[in-house]
Design an enzyme around this catalytic site. Structure first.
Site, PDB file in Angstrom:
ATOM      1  N   ARG A  39       0.838  -1.205   0.000  1.00 21.96           N
ATOM      2  CA  ARG A  39       0.000   0.000   0.000  1.00 21.96           C
ATOM      3  C   ARG A  39       0.868   1.248   0.000  1.00 21.96           C
ATOM      4  NH1 ARG A  39       2.598   2.119   3.130  1.00 21.96           N
ATOM      5  NH2 ARG A  39       2.636   2.112   5.393  1.00 21.96           N
ATOM      6  N   GLU A  45      -1.011  10.698   7.968  1.00 24.23           N
ATOM      7  CA  GLU A  45       0.119   9.902   8.476  1.00 24.23           C
ATOM      8  C   GLU A  45       0.250  10.034   9.986  1.00 24.23           C
ATOM      9  OE1 GLU A  45       1.378   7.231   6.925  1.00 24.23           O
ATOM     10  OE2 GLU A  45       2.052   8.550   5.297  1.00 24.23           O
ATOM     11  N   HIS A  46       0.479   8.899  10.624  1.00 23.97           N
ATOM     12  CA  HIS A  46       0.580   8.825  12.094  1.00 23.97           C
ATOM     13  C   HIS A  46      -0.705   9.313  12.760  1.00 23.97           C
ATOM     14  CE1 HIS A  46       4.692   7.374  12.654  1.00 23.97           C
ATOM     15  NE2 HIS A  46       4.952   8.005  11.523  1.00 23.97           N
ATOM     16  N   ASP A  48      -3.516   7.010  12.434  1.00 23.50           N
ATOM     17  CA  ASP A  48      -4.383   5.820  12.638  1.00 23.50           C
ATOM     18  C   ASP A  48      -4.437   5.399  14.100  1.00 23.50           C
ATOM     19  OD1 ASP A  48      -1.773   4.674  12.534  1.00 23.50           O
ATOM     20  OD2 ASP A  48      -2.386   3.009  11.229  1.00 23.50           O
ATOM     21  N   GLY A 134      13.624  -2.700   0.478  1.00 23.98           N
ATOM     22  CA  GLY A 134      13.913  -1.473   1.216  1.00 23.98           C
ATOM     23  C   GLY A 134      12.727  -0.976   2.015  1.00 23.98           C
ATOM     24  N   GLY A 136       8.757   0.367   3.143  1.00 25.94           N
ATOM     25  CA  GLY A 136       8.020   1.609   2.921  1.00 25.94           C
ATOM     26  C   GLY A 136       6.673   1.422   2.256  1.00 25.94           C
ATOM     27  N   SER A 138       4.701  -1.388   3.034  1.00 20.87           N
ATOM     28  CA  SER A 138       3.945  -2.326   3.869  1.00 20.87           C
ATOM     29  C   SER A 138       4.025  -3.783   3.441  1.00 20.87           C
ATOM     30  CB  SER A 138       2.484  -1.901   3.882  1.00 20.87           C
ATOM     31  OG  SER A 138       2.096  -1.752   5.182  1.00 20.87           O
ATOM     32  N   SER A 139       5.245  -4.243   3.240  1.00 24.91           N
ATOM     33  CA  SER A 139       5.385  -5.658   2.902  1.00 24.91           C
ATOM     34  C   SER A 139       4.924  -6.536   4.065  1.00 24.91           C
ATOM     35  CB  SER A 139       6.827  -5.972   2.514  1.00 24.91           C
ATOM     36  OG  SER A 139       7.697  -5.491   3.498  1.00 24.91           O
ATOM     37  N   ASP A 184      -2.552  -0.111   7.456  1.00 20.83           N
ATOM     38  CA  ASP A 184      -1.944  -0.944   6.419  1.00 20.83           C
ATOM     39  C   ASP A 184      -2.807  -2.171   6.121  1.00 20.83           C
ATOM     40  OD1 ASP A 184      -0.005   0.941   6.804  1.00 20.83           O
ATOM     41  OD2 ASP A 184       1.386  -0.392   7.840  1.00 20.83           O
TER      42      ASP A 184
HETATM   43  C1  GLA Z   1       3.222   2.419   9.747  1.00 23.07           C
HETATM   44  C2  GLA Z   1       2.164   1.699  10.555  1.00 23.07           C
HETATM   45  C3  GLA Z   1       0.770   2.283  10.287  1.00 23.07           C
HETATM   46  C4  GLA Z   1       0.779   3.798  10.453  1.00 23.07           C
HETATM   47  C5  GLA Z   1       1.944   4.424   9.675  1.00 23.07           C
HETATM   48  C6  GLA Z   1       2.068   5.906   9.918  1.00 23.07           C
HETATM   49  O1  GLA Z   1       3.036   2.178   8.377  1.00 23.07           O
HETATM   50  O2  GLA Z   1       2.145   0.328  10.239  1.00 23.07           O
HETATM   51  O3  GLA Z   1      -0.188   1.695  11.145  1.00 23.07           O
HETATM   52  O4  GLA Z   1       0.815   4.160  11.804  1.00 23.07           O
HETATM   53  O5  GLA Z   1       3.176   3.811   9.997  1.00 23.07           O
HETATM   54  O6  GLA Z   1       0.964   6.589   9.399  1.00 23.07           O
END
Ligand code: GLA
Length: 398
Positions: A39, A45-46, A48, A134, A136, A138-139, A184
Protein backbone atom coordinates in the site's frame (compact mmCIF):
# COMPACT_ATOMS: atom_id res chain seq x y z
CA UNK A 1 -12.56 -18.58 -0.93
CA UNK A 2 -12.33 -18.79 -4.69
CA UNK A 3 -12.72 -15.41 -6.32
CA UNK A 4 -15.11 -15.36 -9.29
CA UNK A 5 -13.94 -12.03 -10.72
CA UNK A 6 -10.63 -12.00 -12.59
CA UNK A 7 -7.98 -10.29 -10.48
CA UNK A 8 -5.15 -8.69 -12.44
CA UNK A 9 -2.47 -10.11 -10.15
CA UNK A 10 -3.70 -13.68 -10.44
CA UNK A 11 -3.53 -13.79 -14.24
CA UNK A 12 -0.24 -11.96 -14.63
CA UNK A 13 3.34 -12.72 -15.63
CA UNK A 14 4.56 -12.71 -12.01
CA UNK A 15 2.11 -15.52 -11.24
CA UNK A 16 3.91 -17.81 -13.72
CA UNK A 17 7.21 -16.94 -12.06
CA UNK A 18 5.72 -17.59 -8.61
CA UNK A 19 4.52 -21.04 -9.65
CA UNK A 20 7.89 -21.88 -11.19
CA UNK A 21 9.62 -20.80 -7.99
CA UNK A 22 7.28 -23.05 -5.96
CA UNK A 23 8.05 -26.01 -8.24
CA UNK A 24 11.77 -25.24 -8.01
CA UNK A 25 11.63 -25.16 -4.21
CA UNK A 26 9.27 -28.05 -3.36
CA UNK A 27 9.56 -30.20 -6.51
CA UNK A 28 5.75 -30.40 -6.97
CA UNK A 29 3.07 -28.13 -8.43
CA UNK A 30 1.27 -25.54 -6.29
CA UNK A 31 -2.49 -26.04 -6.11
CA UNK A 32 -3.50 -22.76 -4.46
CA UNK A 33 -2.30 -19.19 -4.55
CA UNK A 34 -3.06 -16.20 -2.36
CA UNK A 35 -2.01 -12.64 -3.13
CA UNK A 36 -2.08 -9.41 -1.14
CA UNK A 37 -0.88 -6.00 -2.38
CA UNK A 38 1.39 -3.47 -0.71
CA UNK A 39 0.00 0.00 0.00
CA UNK A 40 0.91 3.64 -0.17
CA UNK A 41 -0.77 6.30 1.92
CA UNK A 42 -1.68 9.45 0.01
CA UNK A 43 -2.28 11.47 3.18
CA UNK A 44 -3.17 10.98 6.87
CA UNK A 45 0.12 9.90 8.48
CA UNK A 46 0.58 8.82 12.09
CA UNK A 47 -3.12 9.44 12.64
CA UNK A 48 -4.38 5.82 12.64
CA UNK A 49 -3.33 4.96 16.19
CA UNK A 50 -4.80 8.30 17.28
CA UNK A 51 -8.29 7.32 16.07
CA UNK A 52 -7.92 9.71 13.13
CA UNK A 53 -8.33 9.67 9.35
CA UNK A 54 -6.11 8.05 6.71
CA UNK A 55 -6.35 7.86 2.92
CA UNK A 56 -4.25 4.94 1.64
CA UNK A 57 -4.58 2.76 -1.46
CA UNK A 58 -3.54 -0.77 -2.35
CA UNK A 59 -0.88 -0.77 -5.10
CA UNK A 60 -0.43 -3.04 -8.11
CA UNK A 61 2.35 -5.16 -6.65
CA UNK A 62 2.49 -7.29 -3.57
CA UNK A 63 3.17 -10.68 -2.03
CA UNK A 64 2.14 -14.08 -3.36
CA UNK A 65 1.83 -17.23 -1.31
CA UNK A 66 1.78 -20.31 -3.55
CA UNK A 67 0.78 -23.46 -1.69
CA UNK A 68 -0.08 -27.14 -1.81
CA UNK A 69 -1.83 -29.23 0.84
CA UNK A 70 0.01 -31.97 2.70
CA UNK A 71 -1.57 -34.99 4.35
CA UNK A 72 0.76 -35.17 7.39
CA UNK A 73 -0.33 -32.07 9.34
CA UNK A 74 2.98 -30.28 8.78
CA UNK A 75 3.13 -26.69 7.53
CA UNK A 76 6.38 -25.85 5.71
CA UNK A 77 6.93 -22.20 4.81
CA UNK A 78 9.74 -20.98 2.58
CA UNK A 79 10.60 -17.61 1.06
CA UNK A 80 11.98 -17.03 -2.43
CA UNK A 81 13.97 -14.19 -0.87
CA UNK A 82 15.76 -16.43 1.63
CA UNK A 83 16.52 -19.70 -0.15
CA UNK A 84 17.63 -22.51 2.13
CA UNK A 85 15.59 -21.27 5.11
CA UNK A 86 12.40 -22.97 6.23
CA UNK A 87 9.80 -22.70 8.99
CA UNK A 88 8.10 -25.93 10.13
CA UNK A 89 4.84 -25.84 12.02
CA UNK A 90 2.59 -28.62 13.35
CA UNK A 91 -0.82 -27.29 12.34
CA UNK A 92 -2.75 -29.28 14.97
CA UNK A 93 -0.77 -27.63 17.77
CA UNK A 94 -0.92 -24.04 18.95
CA UNK A 95 1.27 -22.01 16.58
CA UNK A 96 3.96 -20.00 18.40
CA UNK A 97 6.80 -17.64 17.48
CA UNK A 98 9.89 -19.19 15.93
CA UNK A 99 12.63 -19.11 13.34
CA UNK A 100 13.35 -17.80 10.78
CA UNK A 101 12.19 -14.37 11.95
CA UNK A 102 10.35 -13.59 8.69
CA UNK A 103 8.09 -16.56 9.33
CA UNK A 104 6.56 -14.89 12.38
CA UNK A 105 4.23 -12.82 10.21
CA UNK A 106 2.75 -16.08 8.88
CA UNK A 107 2.90 -17.86 12.25
CA UNK A 108 1.05 -14.97 13.92
CA UNK A 109 -1.70 -15.12 11.32
CA UNK A 110 -1.98 -18.91 11.63
CA UNK A 111 -2.35 -18.53 15.40
CA UNK A 112 -5.10 -15.93 14.82
CA UNK A 113 -6.85 -18.16 12.29
CA UNK A 114 -6.74 -21.06 14.78
CA UNK A 115 -8.25 -18.80 17.45
CA UNK A 116 -10.98 -17.80 14.97
CA UNK A 117 -11.86 -21.49 14.55
CA UNK A 118 -9.95 -22.42 11.38
CA UNK A 119 -8.87 -26.07 11.10
CA UNK A 120 -5.79 -25.79 8.95
CA UNK A 121 -4.51 -28.74 6.94
CA UNK A 122 -0.78 -29.35 6.47
CA UNK A 123 0.72 -27.38 3.58
CA UNK A 124 3.83 -26.32 1.73
CA UNK A 125 3.92 -22.59 1.00
CA UNK A 126 6.34 -20.28 -0.78
CA UNK A 127 6.45 -16.53 -0.22
CA UNK A 128 7.21 -14.51 -3.35
CA UNK A 129 7.32 -10.71 -3.32
CA UNK A 130 7.05 -8.18 -6.15
CA UNK A 131 7.31 -5.25 -3.73
CA UNK A 132 10.39 -3.04 -3.93
CA UNK A 133 13.14 -3.98 -1.52
CA UNK A 134 13.91 -1.47 1.22
CA UNK A 135 10.43 -1.27 2.69
CA UNK A 136 8.02 1.61 2.92
CA UNK A 137 5.08 0.02 1.10
CA UNK A 138 3.95 -2.33 3.87
CA UNK A 139 5.39 -5.66 2.90
CA UNK A 140 4.61 -6.89 6.42
CA UNK A 141 0.87 -6.18 6.08
CA UNK A 142 0.92 -7.72 2.59
CA UNK A 143 2.51 -10.90 3.96
CA UNK A 144 0.08 -11.10 6.88
CA UNK A 145 -2.97 -10.56 4.72
CA UNK A 146 -1.75 -13.00 2.06
CA UNK A 147 -1.26 -15.56 4.85
CA UNK A 148 -4.74 -14.92 6.25
CA UNK A 149 -6.22 -15.26 2.76
CA UNK A 150 -4.36 -18.55 2.29
CA UNK A 151 -5.62 -19.79 5.67
CA UNK A 152 -9.19 -19.01 4.53
CA UNK A 153 -8.57 -20.79 1.24
CA UNK A 154 -7.09 -23.89 2.91
CA UNK A 155 -9.54 -24.18 5.81
CA UNK A 156 -12.80 -22.98 4.26
CA UNK A 157 -13.18 -20.39 7.02
CA UNK A 158 -14.38 -16.98 5.79
CA UNK A 159 -13.44 -13.92 7.81
CA UNK A 160 -15.27 -10.60 7.49
CA UNK A 161 -12.85 -8.08 5.90
CA UNK A 162 -12.48 -5.94 9.01
CA UNK A 163 -12.01 -8.99 11.24
CA UNK A 164 -9.34 -10.25 8.86
CA UNK A 165 -7.48 -6.94 8.94
CA UNK A 166 -7.62 -6.86 12.75
CA UNK A 167 -6.40 -10.47 12.99
CA UNK A 168 -3.39 -9.46 10.86
CA UNK A 169 -2.73 -6.36 12.97
CA UNK A 170 -2.73 -8.57 16.08
CA UNK A 171 -0.20 -10.90 14.42
CA UNK A 172 2.06 -7.90 13.81
CA UNK A 173 1.73 -6.72 17.42
CA UNK A 174 2.16 -10.11 19.08
CA UNK A 175 4.45 -12.04 16.73
CA UNK A 176 6.50 -9.29 15.05
CA UNK A 177 6.53 -6.88 18.00
CA UNK A 178 5.53 -3.78 16.02
CA UNK A 179 2.78 -1.67 17.63
CA UNK A 180 1.27 -0.58 14.27
CA UNK A 181 -2.16 0.98 13.73
CA UNK A 182 -4.87 -0.42 11.47
CA UNK A 183 -4.18 1.50 8.26
CA UNK A 184 -1.94 -0.94 6.42
CA UNK A 185 -3.97 -4.09 6.97
CA UNK A 186 -7.27 -2.33 6.16
CA UNK A 187 -5.83 -0.91 2.92
CA UNK A 188 -4.45 -4.29 1.86
CA UNK A 189 -7.69 -6.17 2.60
CA UNK A 190 -10.18 -3.57 1.34
CA UNK A 191 -8.28 -2.00 -1.58
CA UNK A 192 -10.31 -1.52 -4.75
CA UNK A 193 -9.03 -0.71 -8.24
CA UNK A 194 -9.62 2.97 -8.98
CA UNK A 195 -10.31 4.00 -5.38
CA UNK A 196 -8.50 5.38 -2.38
CA UNK A 197 -9.75 4.15 0.98
CA UNK A 198 -10.80 6.73 3.57
CA UNK A 199 -10.68 5.10 7.00
CA UNK A 200 -12.07 6.60 10.16
CA UNK A 201 -9.73 4.77 12.50
CA UNK A 202 -11.90 5.38 15.56
CA UNK A 203 -15.17 3.92 14.25
CA UNK A 204 -13.31 1.77 11.67
CA UNK A 205 -15.83 2.94 9.08
CA UNK A 206 -14.43 3.04 5.55
CA UNK A 207 -15.38 4.84 2.35
CA UNK A 208 -14.07 4.33 -1.17
CA UNK A 209 -12.98 7.63 -2.76
CA UNK A 210 -12.72 7.55 -6.57
CA UNK A 211 -9.33 8.42 -8.03
CA UNK A 212 -9.74 8.98 -11.77
CA UNK A 213 -6.62 7.67 -13.46
CA UNK A 214 -6.49 9.64 -16.72
CA UNK A 215 -5.14 12.96 -15.46
CA UNK A 216 -2.93 12.11 -12.52
CA UNK A 217 -0.61 9.30 -11.53
CA UNK A 218 0.79 8.19 -8.19
CA UNK A 219 4.57 8.02 -8.25
CA UNK A 220 6.39 6.18 -5.47
CA UNK A 221 10.05 7.02 -4.90
CA UNK A 222 12.07 4.80 -2.58
CA UNK A 223 14.92 6.61 -0.80
CA UNK A 224 16.57 3.18 -0.23
CA UNK A 225 17.40 4.13 3.35
CA UNK A 226 15.93 2.79 6.56
CA UNK A 227 17.28 4.48 9.66
CA UNK A 228 17.78 2.39 12.78
CA UNK A 229 15.50 4.75 14.69
CA UNK A 230 12.55 3.16 12.91
CA UNK A 231 11.24 0.76 15.55
CA UNK A 232 12.03 2.73 18.68
CA UNK A 233 11.01 5.99 17.00
CA UNK A 234 7.57 4.69 16.03
CA UNK A 235 6.85 3.36 19.52
CA UNK A 236 8.09 6.63 21.06
CA UNK A 237 5.76 8.71 18.85
CA UNK A 238 2.86 6.51 19.85
CA UNK A 239 3.67 7.01 23.52
CA UNK A 240 3.98 10.79 23.02
CA UNK A 241 0.51 10.84 21.46
CA UNK A 242 -0.99 8.76 24.27
CA UNK A 243 0.56 11.08 26.85
CA UNK A 244 -0.73 14.17 25.02
CA UNK A 245 -4.23 12.66 24.86
CA UNK A 246 -4.09 11.89 28.59
CA UNK A 247 -3.05 15.47 29.39
CA UNK A 248 -5.89 16.75 27.21
CA UNK A 249 -8.38 14.44 28.96
CA UNK A 250 -9.39 12.43 25.89
CA UNK A 251 -8.97 8.80 24.83
CA UNK A 252 -7.55 9.69 21.40
CA UNK A 253 -6.09 12.88 19.90
CA UNK A 254 -8.76 12.52 17.21
CA UNK A 255 -11.17 14.05 19.69
CA UNK A 256 -9.42 17.44 19.90
CA UNK A 257 -8.95 20.33 17.46
CA UNK A 258 -5.72 22.21 16.64
CA UNK A 259 -7.19 25.15 18.60
CA UNK A 260 -7.65 23.02 21.72
CA UNK A 261 -4.06 21.85 21.38
CA UNK A 262 -2.81 25.45 21.14
CA UNK A 263 -4.87 26.43 24.17
CA UNK A 264 -3.33 23.58 26.19
CA UNK A 265 0.21 24.57 25.25
CA UNK A 266 1.31 25.12 28.85
CA UNK A 267 0.03 21.74 30.01
CA UNK A 268 1.56 19.84 27.08
CA UNK A 269 5.00 21.40 26.89
CA UNK A 270 6.66 22.13 23.52
CA UNK A 271 7.34 18.56 22.35
CA UNK A 272 3.92 17.06 23.07
CA UNK A 273 2.29 20.19 21.67
CA UNK A 274 4.14 19.64 18.39
CA UNK A 275 3.12 15.97 18.26
CA UNK A 276 -0.54 16.78 18.98
CA UNK A 277 -0.50 19.68 16.50
CA UNK A 278 0.66 17.32 13.77
CA UNK A 279 -2.07 14.77 14.46
CA UNK A 280 -4.89 17.27 14.71
CA UNK A 281 -3.89 19.32 11.65
CA UNK A 282 -3.24 16.12 9.65
CA UNK A 283 -6.79 14.93 10.34
CA UNK A 284 -8.07 18.22 8.90
CA UNK A 285 -5.79 17.93 5.87
CA UNK A 286 -6.94 14.37 5.18
CA UNK A 287 -10.63 15.29 5.16
CA UNK A 288 -9.85 18.37 3.04
CA UNK A 289 -7.93 16.15 0.59
CA UNK A 290 -10.98 13.90 0.17
CA UNK A 291 -13.11 16.92 -0.72
CA UNK A 292 -10.47 18.23 -3.12
CA UNK A 293 -10.18 14.79 -4.78
CA UNK A 294 -13.91 14.60 -5.22
CA UNK A 295 -13.92 17.85 -7.17
CA UNK A 296 -10.77 16.94 -9.13
CA UNK A 297 -8.76 19.76 -7.55
CA UNK A 298 -5.30 18.16 -7.88
CA UNK A 299 -3.52 21.39 -7.05
CA UNK A 300 -5.21 21.50 -3.63
CA UNK A 301 -4.53 17.80 -2.97
CA UNK A 302 -0.87 18.46 -3.79
CA UNK A 303 -0.75 21.51 -1.53
CA UNK A 304 -2.15 19.44 1.35
CA UNK A 305 0.43 16.71 0.71
CA UNK A 306 3.27 19.24 0.90
CA UNK A 307 1.82 20.68 4.12
CA UNK A 308 1.55 17.13 5.52
CA UNK A 309 5.24 16.56 4.84
CA UNK A 310 6.21 19.80 6.57
CA UNK A 311 4.21 18.84 9.62
CA UNK A 312 5.72 15.32 9.75
CA UNK A 313 9.19 16.85 9.41
CA UNK A 314 8.90 19.75 11.85
CA UNK A 315 6.19 18.78 14.35
CA UNK A 316 6.18 14.99 14.36
CA UNK A 317 9.90 14.65 13.55
CA UNK A 318 9.68 11.37 11.62
CA UNK A 319 11.24 12.51 8.35
CA UNK A 320 14.96 12.35 7.54
CA UNK A 321 17.41 14.11 5.22
CA UNK A 322 16.82 11.61 2.39
CA UNK A 323 13.01 11.91 2.46
CA UNK A 324 13.35 15.71 2.62
CA UNK A 325 15.72 15.66 -0.36
CA UNK A 326 13.19 13.75 -2.51
CA UNK A 327 10.37 16.08 -1.50
CA UNK A 328 12.51 19.17 -2.19
CA UNK A 329 13.51 17.87 -5.63
CA UNK A 330 9.87 17.16 -6.52
CA UNK A 331 8.73 20.52 -5.20
CA UNK A 332 11.42 22.29 -7.23
CA UNK A 333 9.82 20.85 -10.40
CA UNK A 334 6.49 22.18 -9.18
CA UNK A 335 3.28 22.35 -11.13
CA UNK A 336 5.04 23.65 -14.24
CA UNK A 337 7.11 20.47 -14.11
CA UNK A 338 4.02 18.27 -13.68
CA UNK A 339 4.23 17.76 -9.89
CA UNK A 340 1.17 18.60 -7.77
CA UNK A 341 2.63 17.47 -4.46
CA UNK A 342 5.00 15.07 -2.74
CA UNK A 343 5.44 13.77 0.79
CA UNK A 344 6.92 10.96 2.81
CA UNK A 345 4.56 7.99 3.16
CA UNK A 346 4.32 5.39 5.93
CA UNK A 347 6.08 5.37 9.27
CA UNK A 348 9.03 7.54 8.21
CA UNK A 349 12.75 7.56 9.14
CA UNK A 350 13.42 6.44 5.55
CA UNK A 351 11.34 4.40 3.13
CA UNK A 352 9.29 5.95 0.36
CA UNK A 353 7.83 9.24 -0.80
CA UNK A 354 4.55 9.47 -2.68
CA UNK A 355 4.02 12.11 -5.35
CA UNK A 356 0.88 13.13 -7.20
CA UNK A 357 1.95 13.96 -10.75
CA UNK A 358 0.57 14.62 -14.24
CA UNK A 359 -0.09 11.17 -15.65
CA UNK A 360 1.75 11.64 -18.95
CA UNK A 361 4.92 12.95 -17.32
CA UNK A 362 5.39 10.51 -14.45
CA UNK A 363 8.45 8.70 -15.84
CA UNK A 364 10.20 11.92 -16.82
CA UNK A 365 9.53 13.37 -13.34
CA UNK A 366 10.83 10.22 -11.66
CA UNK A 367 14.07 10.44 -13.65
CA UNK A 368 14.55 14.12 -12.77
CA UNK A 369 13.91 13.64 -9.06
CA UNK A 370 16.21 10.62 -8.89
CA UNK A 371 19.01 12.52 -10.65
CA UNK A 372 18.85 15.39 -8.12
CA UNK A 373 18.60 12.91 -5.22
CA UNK A 374 21.66 11.05 -6.44
CA UNK A 375 23.64 14.28 -6.82
CA UNK A 376 22.78 15.28 -3.27
CA UNK A 377 23.03 11.98 -1.39
CA UNK A 378 25.06 9.63 -3.60
CA UNK A 379 22.20 7.11 -3.29
CA UNK A 380 20.40 5.59 -6.29
CA UNK A 381 16.68 5.82 -5.50
CA UNK A 382 14.19 3.47 -7.16
CA UNK A 383 10.70 4.42 -8.26
CA UNK A 384 7.53 3.11 -9.82
CA UNK A 385 4.26 4.50 -11.06
CA UNK A 386 1.25 2.82 -9.56
CA UNK A 387 -2.52 3.09 -9.37
CA UNK A 388 -5.12 2.17 -6.77
CA UNK A 389 -5.55 -1.58 -7.09
CA UNK A 390 -7.61 -4.46 -5.77
CA UNK A 391 -6.99 -5.95 -2.35
CA UNK A 392 -6.18 -9.52 -1.34
CA UNK A 393 -7.48 -12.57 -3.18
CA UNK A 394 -6.91 -16.33 -3.38
CA UNK A 395 -7.77 -19.04 -5.83
CA UNK A 396 -7.38 -22.72 -6.52
CA UNK A 397 -5.21 -23.42 -9.55
CA UNK A 398 -6.52 -25.91 -12.05
C1 GLA B 1 3.22 2.42 9.75
C2 GLA B 1 2.16 1.70 10.55
C3 GLA B 1 0.77 2.28 10.29
C4 GLA B 1 0.78 3.80 10.45
C5 GLA B 1 1.94 4.42 9.67
C6 GLA B 1 2.07 5.91 9.92
O1 GLA B 1 3.04 2.18 8.38
O2 GLA B 1 2.14 0.33 10.24
O3 GLA B 1 -0.19 1.69 11.15
O4 GLA B 1 0.81 4.16 11.80
O5 GLA B 1 3.18 3.81 10.00
O6 GLA B 1 0.96 6.59 9.40
Amino acid sequence: MTSAAPHAQLVSTPLREVLEAFRGSFGVEATEVAYAPGRVNLIGEHTDYNGGFVLPMAIDRGIYLAARRREDGVGRIRSAQFPGEEARVEVAQEVVRGEPSWSNYVRGVMAGAQAAGARLPGFDALIFSTLPVGGGVSSSAALEVAAATLCEQLSGLTLAPEAKALLCQRAEHDFAGTPCGIMDQFAVVLGKAGYLLLIDCQSQATRQVAMPGEEVAVLVINTMVKHALNDGGYRQRREDCEEAARLLGVAYLREVSPEQVAAASGRLGPQLERRARHVTTENGRTLAAVEALERGDWREVGRLMVASHGSLRDDFEVSCAELDAVVAAAEALGEAGGVYGCRMTGGGFGGCCVALVEAGRAEEIAAQVKAVYFRETGIAATSFVTRPSDGAVARRLD
